[in-house]
Each structure stands twice: as structure tokens, then as C-alpha cells.
Design an enzyme around this catalytic site. Structure first.
Site, short mmCIF file in Angstrom:
data_model
loop_
_atom_site.label_atom_id
_atom_site.label_comp_id
_atom_site.label_asym_id
_atom_site.label_seq_id
_atom_site.Cartn_x
_atom_site.Cartn_y
_atom_site.Cartn_z
N PHE A 140 -4.45 3.48 8.62
CA PHE A 140 -3.42 2.54 9.07
C PHE A 140 -2.07 3.04 8.62
O PHE A 140 -1.86 3.33 7.44
CB PHE A 140 -3.63 1.12 8.52
CG PHE A 140 -2.59 0.17 9.05
CD1 PHE A 140 -2.76 -0.43 10.30
CD2 PHE A 140 -1.43 -0.09 8.34
CE1 PHE A 140 -1.78 -1.27 10.82
CE2 PHE A 140 -0.44 -0.94 8.87
CZ PHE A 140 -0.62 -1.53 10.10
N ASP A 225 0.63 8.73 2.56
CA ASP A 225 1.20 7.42 2.88
C ASP A 225 0.92 6.49 1.69
O ASP A 225 -0.19 6.00 1.51
CB ASP A 225 0.57 6.88 4.16
CG ASP A 225 1.20 5.55 4.59
OD1 ASP A 225 1.90 4.94 3.77
OD2 ASP A 225 0.96 5.14 5.74
N LYS A 254 7.10 -1.46 1.55
CA LYS A 254 6.54 -2.67 0.94
C LYS A 254 7.24 -3.04 -0.38
O LYS A 254 8.34 -3.56 -0.35
CB LYS A 254 5.03 -2.52 0.81
CG LYS A 254 4.37 -2.46 2.20
CD LYS A 254 2.92 -2.86 2.26
CE LYS A 254 2.54 -3.12 3.71
NZ LYS A 254 1.60 -2.17 4.27
C1 LIG Z 1 1.80 -1.62 5.74
C2 LIG Z 1 1.57 -0.18 5.89
C3 LIG Z 1 2.35 0.60 6.76
C4 LIG Z 1 3.36 0.01 7.71
O1 LIG Z 1 4.39 -0.69 7.10
P1 LIG Z 1 5.25 -1.74 7.97
O2 LIG Z 1 6.36 -2.12 7.04
O3 LIG Z 1 4.32 -2.88 8.29
O4 LIG Z 1 5.72 -1.04 9.18
C5 LIG Z 1 2.13 1.97 6.78
N1 LIG Z 1 1.20 2.54 6.01
C6 LIG Z 1 0.43 1.82 5.16
C7 LIG Z 1 -0.58 2.52 4.31
C8 LIG Z 1 0.58 0.44 5.09
O5 LIG Z 1 -0.22 -0.27 4.28
#
Ligand SMILES: *Cc1c(COP(=O)(O)O)cnc(C)c1O
Length: 400
Positions: A140, A225, A254
Site C-alpha cells: 500500500f 516507504d 503521517k
Molecule cells: C498511508 C500510507 C501512504 C499514503 O499516505 P496518504 O497520506 O494517505 O496519501 C503511503 N504509504 C504507506 C505505507 C501508508 O501507510
């Protein structure tokens, strides 16, 4: 207005792209939130780890208010007196020398992909438009067209084509699959240290370190990520630090704002970040002084309140406790730090009904995938409050 009135209002005017629990939150403080009926809940999701510092942390709030009174947006057409401070702080805590600020997590990942591709053509020498990025099944990384193009979740893609090419998908946690997938046109391996949205999937011990070696041998970038795993959640400031890995780039978002504001960034080694020239990339709000002031305070809170250490200690404590629950529904308890997933057997009828029951007990949790309950409280939680939550979780898992 009562709960149902607010729900009706949202349903009448809003798009139907979420399936929230029917609790209408009005206020938050630390680990607690209150709904419009005055009911109090322990927040065990932390807005998908954006609120690691706890809701409305006073120190971040103060930084935000002070900065908002001074100036909020300059655009990058001009410089501002806060951005460099955020860069320095991010660089110091990550060990990566260069920072490019954006807003949402998805934008940080898009930025990483642009950097990877341009590095592939201008540094590695991959023929024009041939660069491949290897990603993992069950990943994700956000919801833009390019990002969903490499998702393996059918629903994320269905109806949104044509999709972006240039991605190769391999199983997660399988180092041989990575070796076999690399070709002369491979630019990078883009991967989450732990798959958060994918169901709190922890790869085998040593996976990231092995991936780093494979990448080095093949002149392939390792880009992590860390949007969900980073910023203290898993018991280190970044998850890559558990194995002493040195990634070529990472994405953060985040908790970079402690939940006050969308702030994200791509961090990288010089060789990667230096591919960007003026005009290559940008964002009107990216790197604005309000965001930068908030991020500096949010990072200070993580460091000065030792939240990584706390996540490690309380995470171990909590996970061990969860493993003592004797419930016919529980298949596995797994995670790292305070990023914990409880996977239920399919016969349990889905994690959702357990989340509904926990809500009635005063705890807010969300299912991830169909059968996993995610436990990710704000890292400022105390051991007493974990015990309080544990009793409710035990009750729900053994009586439902
Ligand atoms: C939440 C998340 C994203 C995307 O972040 P948004 O602010 O919702 O666009 C990307 N990578 C990971 C691992 C995430 O948990």
C-alpha cells in the site's frame, strides 16, 4: 444535532468512498477522543499512525498557532525561515542528507518514483522510458493513478485504467524473488519495512538487510516507504534501523505533523536527490512555513518524549499479553513496537464485528483487510491504559 444527524449529513452530501464506524468524533486529547454524545473512547488507530504523538499535543499545537499568526504560506517561489530547520531535523534523525517536502503520503511516494526514474536515466544509464521499479504483492502506497497501478488489490484499480506501466510485482519477504526479478533495467526496489495496510505483515528477520545487499550488488536503489512504520511507531525512529540498513531513499508522512496537518517528504542520498533541477517537481503547499514549524515540533516531541523507546517497551509488553488470550477466533498476533495486528480465522466472521464490539466497550479500532484487527494507539499511551484496553480486547475476543 445527534450522531444520526451528522451521519445523515455526510451521507447526503459526501462521496461514498469510505466505510467508517458510526462514531462521530468531536474532540481529542492525547490517547482519548470524545464523540458528539459525550462518550469517551481510547483511540487505538491513531489515524493510521498519523497521531503517534497523541491528539492535539500541546507543544505541536503551540507551534502551529504561533506560526499561523506570523505567516502560513509563501510558496516555494520565495524562501521561508522555517523550512531549513525542518530539513535539518529530518536529515539528522534519518541519516539521509537531502529532503524534498510534499503534503500527502501519496505525493511523497510519487516524488520517490520520479526521483528513481530520473536517477535510472541520468545516473544508471537505463534506456529512455525502460526503467522498472520492483514492488511487492499486498503493498500500500496511496491512491493516485500511478500508485494504484502497482497495487495488487483489485478494487483499488478496477475502473481506473489506463494504468501506469513500469512496475514489477514480487512476493513480499522473499529475497530470491527479488534476485530473480532484477534485470539491467531495474532502477529500484520500493518496499514497506512492514506492510501496514496489507495486514501488519512482518517480513522474515534479516529481509531488509538482505534486500539491501542484493540492491547494492546490482546498482539498484533501495527505497523504503516509512510513511506508516516511520517516526517511532515500530520501536525505532525508522523501521529500517532495526536491521542497520542504509536505504537510498525513504518516504515519510503521517506522524510528521502529529496529525495537525498533511505534511510528507521524500528523503534521499545526494546522488538520488541531485537529479532534481529547478522546475522538475514541486507543490504549492509543499514546504510551507506552517507545515515546517509543525513538523519541527512534531519531531521534537518524538525525540524528547522518547516515543520510539516507549513504543518498543510497551509494544513488547502488549504483544506478549495479547498472546495469552485464549480465543478460538485468534489465528496470530504479530507486529513490531506498537504496530500490532491480530489476525482472526475466517470462521470468526471478519474483524469488523469485533471492532464494532470494541467500540461499544470504549475503544476505537479498525479492521485492516478483512480478518485483521490493527492495534496502533498513540505512542504516549501508559501501561495502565494498555491494561485497561487489554481487558476489553480479551472480553470481546473470548465472548463474541
Ligand atoms: C498511508 C500510507 C501512504 C499514503 O499516505 P496518504 O497520506 O494517505 O496519501 C503511503 N504509504 C504507506 C505505507 C501508508 O501507510
Amino acid at each position: 444535532m445527534n450522531t444520526q444527524d451528522y451521519i445523515n449529513l455526510e451521507n447526503q452530501y459526501g462521496a461514498n468512498n469510505y466505510h467508517p464506524l458510526d462514531v462521530v468524533i468531536q474532540k481529542g486529547d492525547g490517547i482519548w477522543v470524545w464523540d458528539v454524545e459525550g462518550r469517551k473512547y481510547l483511540d487505538f488507530l491513531s489515524a493510521y499512525s498519523a497521531v503517534n504523538q497523541g491528539h492535539c499535543h500541546p507543544r505541536i499545537l503551540e507551534a502551529m498557532v504561533e506560526q499561523a499568526k506570523r505567516i502560513t504560506l509563501t510558496s516555494r517561489a520565495f524562501r521561508n525561515d522555517k523550512l531549513g530547520l525542518m530539513y535539518k531535523k529530518l536529515s539528522e534523525i534519518s541519516g539521509l542528507p537531502k529532503v524534498l517536502p510534499m503534503n500527502s503520503g501519496a505525493e511523497a511516494v510519487e516524488t520517490a518514483i520520479k526521483a528513481i526514474r530520473k536517477w535510472a536515466y541520468t545516473v544508471k544509464g537505463i534506456p529512455k522510458d525502460q526503467a522498472e521499479i520492483i514492488v511487492c504483492e499486498n503493498n500500500f502506497a496511496g491512491r493516485t493513478i500511478t500508485i494504484i497501478s502497482f497495487s495488487t488489490e483489485q478494487q483499488y484499480k478496477e475502473g481506473f485504467g489506463p494504468l501506469t506501466p513500469g512496475f514489477k510485482i514480487i512476493p513480499y519477504g522473499d529475497i530470491d524473488a527479488l534476485k530473480n526479478a532484477i534485470t539491467p533495467n531495474t532502477a529500484a526496489f520500493l518496499v514497506e519495512p512492514i506492510q501496514g495496510e496489507g495486514g501488519i505483515i512482518v517480513p522474515p528477520e534479516g529481509y531488509l538487510k538482505a534486500a539491501e545487499e542484493v540492491c547494492r550488488e546490482n546498482n539498484v536503489l533501495l527505497v523504503l516507504d516509512e510513511i506508516q512504520t516511520g517516526l517511532a511507531r515500530t520501536g525505532k525512529m525508522f523501521a529500517f534501523m532495526h536491521e542497520g540498513v542504509q536505504p537510498d531513499g525513504i518516504t515519510v508522512g503521517k506522524a510528521l505533523s502529529g496529525g495537525f496537518y498533511p505534511i510528507s517528504a521524500f528523503l534521499a542520498k545526494e546522488e538520488v536527490m541531485d537529479v532534481f533541477k529547478p522546475g522538475d517537481h514541486g507543490s504549492t503547499f509543499g514546504g510551507n512555513p506552517l507545515a515546517a514549524a509543525i513538523a519541527v515540533a512534531a519531531l521534537d516531541v518524538l525525540v524528547e518524549e522518547n516515543l520510539a523507546e516507549r513504543a518498543r517497551e510497551l509494544g513488547d509488553y502488549f504483544m506478549n499479553k495479547l498472546r495469552t488470550i485464549e480465543s478460538k477466533h485468534v489465528k496470530e498476533v504479530r507486529g513490531k513496537g506498537l504496530l500490532i495486528g491480530v489476525e482472526l480465522y475466517p470462521e470468526a466472521g471478519g474483524a469488523r464485528r469485533f471492532c464494532e464490539a470494541l467500540k461499544d466497550e470504549g475503544m476505537l479500532c479498525k479492521e485492516t483487510h478483512e480478518h485483521v484487527i490493527r492495534f496502533a494507539p498513540p505512542l504516549v499511551i501508559s501501561q495502565n491504559d494498555i491494561d485497561w484496553a487489554f481487558e476489553r480486547i480479551q472480553k470481546v475476543l473470548t465472548t463474541l
